[in-house]
Design a protein around this motif. Structure first.
Motif, PDB file in Angstrom:
ATOM      1  N   LEU A 134       1.002  -1.163   0.000  1.00  0.00           N
ATOM      2  CA  LEU A 134       0.042  -0.064  -0.076  1.00  0.00           C
ATOM      3  C   LEU A 134       0.967   1.319  -0.109  1.00  0.00           C
ATOM      4  N   LEU A 135       1.732   1.471   0.732  1.00  0.00           N
ATOM      5  CA  LEU A 135       2.792   2.257   0.826  1.00  0.00           C
ATOM      6  C   LEU A 135       3.440   2.672  -0.277  1.00  0.00           C
ATOM      7  N   ALA A 136       3.823   1.506  -1.213  1.00  0.00           N
ATOM      8  CA  ALA A 136       4.563   1.693  -2.311  1.00  0.00           C
ATOM      9  C   ALA A 136       3.733   2.424  -3.500  1.00  0.00           C
ATOM     10  N   VAL A 137       2.306   2.273  -3.495  1.00  0.00           N
ATOM     11  CA  VAL A 137       1.411   2.944  -4.192  1.00  0.00           C
ATOM     12  C   VAL A 137       1.466   4.505  -4.069  1.00  0.00           C
ATOM     13  N   VAL A 138       1.597   4.815  -2.743  1.00  0.00           N
ATOM     14  CA  VAL A 138       1.390   6.055  -2.124  1.00  0.00           C
ATOM     15  C   VAL A 138       2.659   6.794  -2.598  1.00  0.00           C
ATOM     16  N   GLU A 139       3.727   5.937  -2.146  1.00  0.00           N
ATOM     17  CA  GLU A 139       5.223   6.659  -2.381  1.00  0.00           C
ATOM     18  C   GLU A 139       5.417   7.157  -3.974  1.00  0.00           C
ATOM     19  N   LEU A 140       4.941   5.993  -5.017  1.00  0.00           N
ATOM     20  CA  LEU A 140       5.083   6.367  -6.249  1.00  0.00           C
ATOM     21  C   LEU A 140       4.395   7.686  -6.459  1.00  0.00           C
ATOM     22  N   VAL A 141       3.129   8.049  -6.260  1.00  0.00           N
ATOM     23  CA  VAL A 141       2.591   9.024  -6.358  1.00  0.00           C
ATOM     24  C   VAL A 141       3.558  10.103  -5.747  1.00  0.00           C
ATOM     25  N   VAL A 142       3.671  10.215  -4.398  1.00  0.00           N
ATOM     26  CA  VAL A 142       4.176  11.247  -3.604  1.00  0.00           C
ATOM     27  C   VAL A 142       5.579  11.637  -4.431  1.00  0.00           C
ATOM     28  N   VAL A 143       6.411  10.504  -4.591  1.00  0.00           N
ATOM     29  CA  VAL A 143       7.784  10.803  -5.258  1.00  0.00           C
ATOM     30  C   VAL A 143       7.654  11.621  -6.561  1.00  0.00           C
ATOM     31  N   LEU A 144       6.747  11.156  -7.413  1.00  0.00           N
ATOM     32  CA  LEU A 144       6.662  11.810  -8.504  1.00  0.00           C
ATOM     33  C   LEU A 144       5.876  13.487  -8.470  1.00  0.00           C
ATOM     34  N   MET A 145       5.039  13.562  -7.384  1.00  0.00           N
ATOM     35  CA  MET A 145       4.641  14.902  -6.873  1.00  0.00           C
ATOM     36  C   MET A 145       5.761  15.894  -6.551  1.00  0.00           C
ATOM     37  N   VAL A 146       6.606  15.135  -5.593  1.00  0.00           N
ATOM     38  CA  VAL A 146       7.811  15.817  -5.196  1.00  0.00           C
ATOM     39  C   VAL A 146       8.758  16.457  -6.192  1.00  0.00           C
ATOM     40  N   ALA A 147       9.126  15.522  -7.096  1.00  0.00           N
ATOM     41  CA  ALA A 147       9.935  15.489  -8.248  1.00  0.00           C
ATOM     42  C   ALA A 147       9.461  16.756  -9.058  1.00  0.00           C
ATOM     43  N   LEU A 148       8.297  16.690  -9.315  1.00  0.00           N
ATOM     44  CA  LEU A 148       7.613  17.974 -10.096  1.00  0.00           C
ATOM     45  C   LEU A 148       7.513  19.145  -9.459  1.00  0.00           C
ATOM     46  N   MET A 149       7.056  19.162  -8.274  1.00  0.00           N
ATOM     47  CA  MET A 149       6.822  20.521  -7.633  1.00  0.00           C
ATOM     48  C   MET A 149       8.114  20.945  -6.889  1.00  0.00           C
ATOM     49  N   PHE A 150       9.151  20.249  -6.589  1.00  0.00           N
ATOM     50  CA  PHE A 150      10.321  20.824  -6.078  1.00  0.00           C
ATOM     51  C   PHE A 150      11.394  20.690  -7.010  1.00  0.00           C
ATOM     52  N   GLN A 151      11.246  20.020  -8.422  1.00  0.00           N
ATOM     53  CA  GLN A 151      12.288  20.010  -9.156  1.00  0.00           C
ATOM     54  C   GLN A 151      13.343  19.130  -8.569  1.00  0.00           C
ATOM     55  N   ALA A 152      13.045  17.983  -7.964  1.00  0.00           N
ATOM     56  CA  ALA A 152      14.069  17.022  -7.639  1.00  0.00           C
ATOM     57  C   ALA A 152      14.590  16.192  -8.810  1.00  0.00           C
ATOM     58  N   PRO A 153      15.778  15.914  -8.627  1.00  0.00           N
ATOM     59  CA  PRO A 153      16.180  15.180  -9.990  1.00  0.00           C
ATOM     60  C   PRO A 153      16.135  13.675  -9.697  1.00  0.00           C
ATOM     61  N   LEU A 154      14.968  13.278  -9.666  1.00  0.00           N
ATOM     62  CA  LEU A 154      14.424  12.039  -9.303  1.00  0.00           C
ATOM     63  C   LEU A 154      15.136  10.826 -10.181  1.00  0.00           C
ATOM     64  N   PHE A 155      15.271  11.037 -11.620  1.00  0.00           N
ATOM     65  CA  PHE A 155      15.940  10.040 -12.236  1.00  0.00           C
ATOM     66  C   PHE A 155      17.216   9.953 -12.647  1.00  0.00           C
ATOM     67  N   GLU A 156      17.882  10.966 -11.695  1.00  0.00           N
ATOM     68  CA  GLU A 156      19.617  10.932 -12.133  1.00  0.00           C
ATOM     69  C   GLU A 156      20.109   9.599 -11.418  1.00  0.00           C
ATOM     70  N   HIS A 157      19.681   9.167 -10.255  1.00  0.00           N
ATOM     71  CA  HIS A 157      20.239   7.879  -9.833  1.00  0.00           C
ATOM     72  C   HIS A 157      18.885   7.042  -9.160  1.00  0.00           C
ATOM     73  N   PRO A 158      18.148   6.370 -10.083  1.00  0.00           N
ATOM     74  CA  PRO A 158      16.807   6.022  -9.650  1.00  0.00           C
ATOM     75  C   PRO A 158      17.150   4.704  -8.465  1.00  0.00           C
ATOM     76  N   PHE A 159      18.037   3.856  -8.883  1.00  0.00           N
ATOM     77  CA  PHE A 159      17.975   2.554  -8.177  1.00  0.00           C
ATOM     78  C   PHE A 159      18.426   2.896  -6.570  1.00  0.00           C
ATOM     79  N   ARG A 160      19.255   4.275  -6.345  1.00  0.00           N
ATOM     80  CA  ARG A 160      19.816   4.618  -5.284  1.00  0.00           C
ATOM     81  C   ARG A 160      18.737   4.955  -4.478  1.00  0.00           C
ATOM     82  N   MET A 161      17.832   5.791  -5.222  1.00  0.00           N
ATOM     83  CA  MET A 161      16.736   6.486  -4.655  1.00  0.00           C
ATOM     84  C   MET A 161      15.417   5.223  -4.133  1.00  0.00           C
ATOM     85  N   LEU A 162      15.507   4.461  -4.945  1.00  0.00           N
ATOM     86  CA  LEU A 162      14.505   3.109  -4.703  1.00  0.00           C
ATOM     87  C   LEU A 162      15.094   2.476  -3.373  1.00  0.00           C
TER      88      LEU A 162
END
Lengths: 247, 227
Positions: free
Chosen positions: B108-136
């Motif tokens: 359940l939290l994985a689904v929530v985090e998927l949405v939240v991480v994308l939102m944070v990346a979008l709104m805060f311009q976080a470089p989400l896809f620079e190191h995706p596996f480390r982030m994961l």
């Protein structure tokens, strides 16, 4: 003692069982013996400790003092396998309202590691007279339907020890008759059945013995007279001994 | 071992089935987490630029708060009609029940985090896809640490009257190290030039805490659930 691969027993003996919740003592030195092939009734006023005693016998609660033996085993010694021989229908029905009747039974069949799950579930649904509502969620069931389903859930794994807390609640006349017949069959089958009930008139004639629990103490009701009369006499005697404390 | 895993799967499947019917936990936690990120975005993003380090903090606050909400409900459905007793009466190793509840919660939290991480990346311009596996790895290990303790506390408190108040009071002091490691690791990772050795250190520390928390939870679940 090594843990058994298959565990069975023909009697349950509680010896000097006490159970306290903080400073409140729910059970005081309760001793009883229930044998295979008999139906024992447990009666008593609200708050007497009946549900606590069922909790202890079902291994869900540990006694503060004393011990319960299932044949030659104790709950601690037998481990998880003992629970495979215990069927417990509590006042709360232990069903998931969001699941269908079939899903509820199948889930518990899986938890008990039963084989032929589909066949067992179908048979249980038929016995509960719920075959036509098998795929409806339990949320929409009446209390009586839930009660019948919960009883089948408790008996799904054909346990040796059957503990029933108010099994007649919410049942109509025909369902009561069906349950009485079911309990008689369990007796014939050599099961140990302990029934907690307030329906004294309903179970009169079904019980082999009746025990009364009051203020955490247990006494066997005399064998003569109707269950209601015996209960009333016992309550009056106990009250007079306690200096007129009401039942 | 096969039986143990079978029980874990049975509990997970049951929880997912119940959740798919009422969507109670998913909707509430998702709504709460999204609202959290939105509010913080208004506070910490000025002129299209986010305050330095805010994104990591917002992400983990949203995860922690949403997680607490989900944890509060995780054993609530077992309490209803005393289904928990039905579970505990089954002849199974009780840690398997714990792992089943934990796994359902993690999904359940994985689904929530998927949405939240994308939102944070979008709104805060976080470089989400620079190191995706480390982030994961940071997210997965942080969530596991938080949820493993939370599931145990949630089970412990299921019979107490003031469990809604007690859960965060007990949970946050114990899981603060996990949240700090999550925030620190994410913050380093989302720098323009991340120090990957530091990220590795935080990830390893999280792994260590997870191992300790999970072991303790599995060890104590049986006595905790005996009345």
């Amino acid at each position: 003692m090594p843990r058994p691969s298959h565990l069975d027993f023909d009697q349950v003996v509680a010896s000097g069982v006490s159970r306290s919740y903080g400073r409140r003592r729910a059970l005081r030195h309760v001793s009883l013996c229930c044998r295979g092939g008999e139906i024992v009734g447990l009666v008593g006023p609200n708050g007497a400790g009946k549900s606590t005693l069922l909790g202890v016998l079902s291994t869900l609660a540990e006694p503060s003092f004393g011990e319960v033996r299932y044949g030659k085993w104790t709950a601690r010694g037998a481990g998880t396998r003992l629970r495979a021989q215990i069927g417990f229908l509590s006042h709360e029905l232990q069903l998931y309202p969001e699941l269908t009747a079939r899903e509820n039974l199948a889930f518990f069949a899986g938890m008990y590691g039963l084989d032929k799950v589909d066949a067992r579930v179908e048979a249980a649904l038929e016995t509960a007279a719920l075959s036509d509502r098998a795929d409806d969620v339990v949320e929409g069931f009446s209390r009586g339907m839930r009660q019948r389903l919960a009883l089948e859930r408790a008996l799904l794994h054909t346990p040796r020890l059957v503990l029933l807390d108010e099994p007649f609640t919410g049942l109509d006349e025909s369902a009561v008759a069906a349950l009485m017949h079911r309990l008689s069959l369990l007796r014939t089958d050599g099961r140990i059945v302990l029934v907690v009930t307030h329906d004294l008139d309903t179970v009169d004639g079904l019980l082999d013995r009746a025990l009364m629990l009051r203020h955490g103490r247990i006494r066997e009701l005399p064998a003569t007279g109707t269950l209601r009369e015996r209960y009333r006499v016992e309550v009056q005697e106990a009250s007079s001994k306690l200096g007129g404390v009401s039942a | 071992m096969t039986r143990f895993l079978q029980v874990v799967w049975l509990v997970v499947r049951k929880d997912l089935r119940v959740e798919s019917r009422n969507k109670e936990m998913l909707v509430t936690t998702l709504f709460f987490a999204v609202s959290c990120v939105m509010v913080f975005a208004f506070a910490f993003v000025r002129g299209g630029r986010a305050v330095d380090g805010a994104a990591a903090g917002v992400l983990w606050i949203a995860v922690a708060f949403a997680g607490t909400l989900a944890l509060g409900r995780a054993f609530e459905r077992e309490r209803y009609q005393d289904a928990l007793r039905g579970l505990l009466l089954a002849p199974v190793d009780r840690p398997a029940i714990y792992l089943g509840k934990l796994s359902g919660l993690l999904l359940l939290l994985a689904v929530v985090e998927l949405v939240v991480v994308l939102m944070v990346a979008l709104m805060f311009q976080a470089p989400l896809f620079e190191h995706p596996f480390r982030m994961l790895a940071l997210l997965a290990l942080g969530t596991l640490g938080f949820a493993s303790v939370g599931t145990l506390f949630s089970a412990m408190l299921v019979r107490t009257r003031s469990r809604a108040v007690l859960l965060p009071v007990l949970l946050y002091p114990v899981t603060i190290p996990v949240l700090i490691m999550g925030v620190s690791g994410t913050n380093v990772l989302w720098q323009p030039e991340p120090d990957l050795a530091m990220v590795q250190l935080w990830t390893s520390l999280l792994l260590f805490f997870d191992a300790v928390f999970l072991t303790l939870a599995l060890w104590t679940f049986e006595p905790v659930m005996t009345e």
